[in-house]
Scaffold this motif. Structure first.
Motif, PDB file in Angstrom:
ATOM      1  N   LEU A 271       0.767  -1.245   0.017  1.00 22.69           N
ATOM      2  CA  LEU A 271       0.075   0.003  -0.335  1.00 22.69           C
ATOM      3  C   LEU A 271       0.915   1.105  -0.098  1.00 22.69           C
ATOM      4  CD1 LEU A 271      -2.774   1.383   0.009  1.00 22.69           C
ATOM      5  CD2 LEU A 271      -2.642   1.079   2.671  1.00 22.69           C
ATOM      6  N   VAL A 272       1.725   1.111   0.939  1.00 23.37           N
ATOM      7  CA  VAL A 272       2.629   2.401   0.969  1.00 23.37           C
ATOM      8  C   VAL A 272       3.509   2.652  -0.439  1.00 23.37           C
ATOM      9  CG1 VAL A 272       5.040   3.462   1.797  1.00 23.37           C
ATOM     10  CG2 VAL A 272       3.356   2.269   3.368  1.00 23.37           C
ATOM     11  N   LEU A 273       4.000   1.500  -1.182  1.00 22.33           N
ATOM     12  CA  LEU A 273       4.533   1.759  -2.395  1.00 22.33           C
ATOM     13  C   LEU A 273       3.566   2.395  -3.596  1.00 22.33           C
ATOM     14  CD1 LEU A 273       6.631  -1.447  -2.602  1.00 22.33           C
ATOM     15  CD2 LEU A 273       7.559   0.811  -2.304  1.00 22.33           C
ATOM     16  N   VAL A 274       2.306   1.773  -3.450  1.00 19.68           N
ATOM     17  CA  VAL A 274       1.400   2.282  -4.499  1.00 19.68           C
ATOM     18  C   VAL A 274       1.161   3.802  -4.215  1.00 19.68           C
ATOM     19  CG1 VAL A 274      -1.052   2.132  -5.282  1.00 19.68           C
ATOM     20  CG2 VAL A 274       0.311  -0.027  -4.921  1.00 19.68           C
ATOM     21  N   ALA A 275       1.032   4.289  -2.830  1.00 18.39           N
ATOM     22  CA  ALA A 275       0.737   5.661  -2.591  1.00 18.39           C
ATOM     23  C   ALA A 275       1.868   6.366  -3.210  1.00 18.39           C
ATOM     24  CB  ALA A 275       0.404   5.853  -1.115  1.00 18.39           C
ATOM     25  N   ALA A 276       3.127   5.851  -2.880  1.00 16.37           N
ATOM     26  CA  ALA A 276       4.306   6.669  -3.318  1.00 16.37           C
ATOM     27  C   ALA A 276       4.138   6.870  -4.999  1.00 16.37           C
ATOM     28  CB  ALA A 276       5.406   6.125  -2.799  1.00 16.37           C
ATOM     29  N   ALA A 277       3.791   5.914  -5.451  1.00 15.01           N
ATOM     30  CA  ALA A 277       3.916   6.063  -7.063  1.00 15.01           C
ATOM     31  C   ALA A 277       3.047   6.833  -7.583  1.00 15.01           C
ATOM     32  CB  ALA A 277       3.747   4.585  -7.449  1.00 15.01           C
ATOM     33  N   VAL A 278       1.581   6.891  -6.719  1.00 14.57           N
ATOM     34  CA  VAL A 278       0.497   7.881  -7.028  1.00 14.57           C
ATOM     35  C   VAL A 278       1.000   9.269  -7.034  1.00 14.57           C
ATOM     36  CG1 VAL A 278      -1.679   8.451  -6.602  1.00 14.57           C
ATOM     37  CG2 VAL A 278      -1.163   6.295  -6.904  1.00 14.57           C
ATOM     38  N   ILE A 279       1.608   9.446  -5.883  1.00 16.58           N
ATOM     39  CA  ILE A 279       2.052  10.977  -5.481  1.00 16.58           C
ATOM     40  C   ILE A 279       3.043  11.418  -6.382  1.00 16.58           C
ATOM     41  CG2 ILE A 279       3.318  12.206  -3.724  1.00 16.58           C
ATOM     42  CD1 ILE A 279       2.296  10.660  -1.628  1.00 16.58           C
ATOM     43  N   CYS A 280       3.886  10.593  -7.041  1.00 16.80           N
ATOM     44  CA  CYS A 280       5.077  10.830  -7.894  1.00 16.80           C
ATOM     45  C   CYS A 280       4.476  11.210  -9.185  1.00 16.80           C
ATOM     46  CB  CYS A 280       6.021   9.791  -7.998  1.00 16.80           C
ATOM     47  SG  CYS A 280       7.200   9.560  -6.559  1.00 16.80           S
ATOM     48  N   LEU A 281       3.415  10.384  -9.642  1.00 17.38           N
ATOM     49  CA  LEU A 281       2.659  10.522 -10.917  1.00 17.38           C
ATOM     50  C   LEU A 281       2.008  11.954 -10.865  1.00 17.38           C
ATOM     51  CD1 LEU A 281       1.827   9.784 -13.519  1.00 17.38           C
ATOM     52  CD2 LEU A 281      -0.030   8.190 -12.404  1.00 17.38           C
TER      53      LEU A 281
END
Length: 468
Positions: free
Chosen positions: A346-356
């Motif tokens: 979940l943390v990795l997905v959230a970080a990827a969404v923020i970067c996008l």
């Protein structure tokens, strides 16, 4: 004569009754029974022998038994001895109203078989006879998991006595033990198999697993034996206890405080596993639900920290948080680290969404900036508004031109003035010759009179200058 006959019959009856009194008094009832286990081909199976007394303490017991050697192979048992032909004898002494002992067999083929009693005798601790009601054991042997229905015996079926100790003494945590090779197949922990290692200059019996973890068998002063973790590098032993954390992995707790690096807010305590004490650490500021131990992974043979969850009863790999000066900061980082470790995906997905999202915002702002510059350019072109660079260039050029023009005009002016001044000076000199000194003096005196008349009024006039 009849009196003598009656007297003789009475004496005879009394004599016949005397031997019966000890028999009635010294006899007690008991039971001899066995467990009825189920197993699979190739696996070890344990059968319990139990002697119970209805009154008094069980004393010496002797039991002779028979079993099918094609179905079962006798391996071990305290007080048991096998003749290799299916005969088994037990000798032991109880200490209470129940005597219990266990024998271990290896299942050889798929069948239902029995362990039967051929004879038995027992006494109470007081010396009275214990009459036993004899039972038997029913053993059910199923096919192995891979479908195997029979296996060959590992030996002759007879017990070969191995010396209890080898005369080698080792010390573990200040306690002396004797190194022994007298362990049986049933003593070996699951996942390990017998092997040999060079120890004390000779090849000795050990057990090891696929990851290369080696265990040695040590016997204490009371004669009780158990396995200890063996370090082949320095030939030392440490306590062994194994915790299963998954179907394929177990961990062995270690007492290596020097290898543990945790923040200062973690407090040390003791964890007892299978009778062995090991150090553990917990952070009371976070929760008393978790504690951390240092352990060896039996699958990878690597040492690391593991966290135990009291609520779920599970162990997970643990990464030590960084040390902080503030206790509250340590608690916060502990909670955050725990959340990250439990929800890493979940943390990795959230970080990827923020970067996008950040990338999209940068692109939008860049496009808007380009459109704004284009609109300004069109506006300048439509109204013929000069750019800042062009205005600066024009100003510089005009200033240079004005300076040049001024210089040229000044040059012309200076030359003409000098010529006119020369002519004027000549005429002035000629005129001065026609004036007399007396006339000049008279005029000067008249001026003095004028100045005297204005003495009282000159101070009343002010000259106001206007800023143009």
């Amino acid at each position: 004569m009849k009196v003598f006959k009656k007297l003789a019959a009475l004496v005879l009856a009394v004599c016949l009754m005397i031997p019966m009194f000890p028999t009635l008094v010294s006899a007690a009832d008991g039971v001899l029974m066995f467990s009825d286990p189920s197993t699979k081909v190739g696996e070890d199976v344990s059968i319990d022998l139990v002697v119970q007394s209805s009154s008094g303490t069980v004393g010496d017991v002797n039991v002779s038994m028979n079993y099918d050697t094609t179905a079962l192979e006798f391996l071990s048992g305290d007080g048991f001895s096998a003749d290799g032909a299916g005969g088994l004898t037990y000798t032991g002494t109880g200490s209470g109203s129940e005597l219990r002992s266990t024998m271990t067999f290896r299942a050889l083929k798929q069948t239902d078989t029995q362990l039967t009693v051929s004879s038995s005798s027992a006494l109470l601790s007081s010396g009275e006879t214990l009459n036993l009601s004899e039972g038997s054991s029913a053993i059910s042997i199923a096919a192995a998991d891979d479908g195997t229905t029979s296996v060959a015996p590992s030996g002759t079926g007879a017990v070969t006595e191995t010396p209890a100790t080898t005369g080698i003494t080792v010390s573990v945590n200040g306690i002396d033990y004797s190194f022994s090779e007298a362990f049986t197949t049933s003593d070996i922990p699951e996942g390990y198999s017998e092997t040999t290692m060079v120890f004390n200059g000779e090849n000795r019996k050990f057990v090891s697993n696929e990851a290369g973890i080696v265990l040695g068998y040590l016997v204490d002063s009371s004669g009780a034996g158990s396995f200890f973790l063996f370090n082949s590098e320095d030939a030392t032993f440490i306590p062994f206890a194994q915790l299963t954390i998954s179907d394929t992995t177990s961990i062995i707790p270690l007492d290596k405080e020097e290898a543990v690096k945790l923040p200062d807010n973690y407090e040390k305590s003791t964890l007892t596993v299978q009778g062995q004490p090991f150090p553990m650490w917990s952070d009371p500021a976070v929760s008393d639900r978790f504690y951390v131990i240092y352990a060896l992974n039996t699958r990878t043979n690597e040492e690391s920290l593991y966290q135990y969850d009291n609520a779920d009863g599970t162990y997970q790999y643990f990464v030590a948080p960084s040390d902080t000066e503030d206790g509250s900061g340590g608690a916060l980082s502990g909670k955050f680290g725990q959340f990250v470790s439990e929800h890493i995906v979940l943390v990795l997905v959230a970080a990827a969404v923020i970067c996008l999202l950040l990338l999209i915002l940068m692109i939008v702002f860049a496009v808007k900036l380009v459109h704004r510059n284009q609109e300004l350019d069109d506006l300048y072109d439509e109204y013929d508004i000069p750019y800042d660079d062009e205005e600066d260039t024009g100003k510089k050029t005009s200033k240079k031109s004005s300076v040049k023009d001024t210089k040229s005009k000044d040059d012309e002016y200076e030359e003409d003035d000098f010529e006119d001044e020369d002519d004027y000076d000549d005429e002035y000199d000629d005129d001065d010759e026609g004036y007399a000194d007396d006339e000049y003096d008279d005029e000067y005196d008249d001026e003095d009179d004028y100045d005297d008349e204005d003495d009282g009024k000159g101070k009343d006039y002010d000259i106001n200058f206007i800023d143009l």
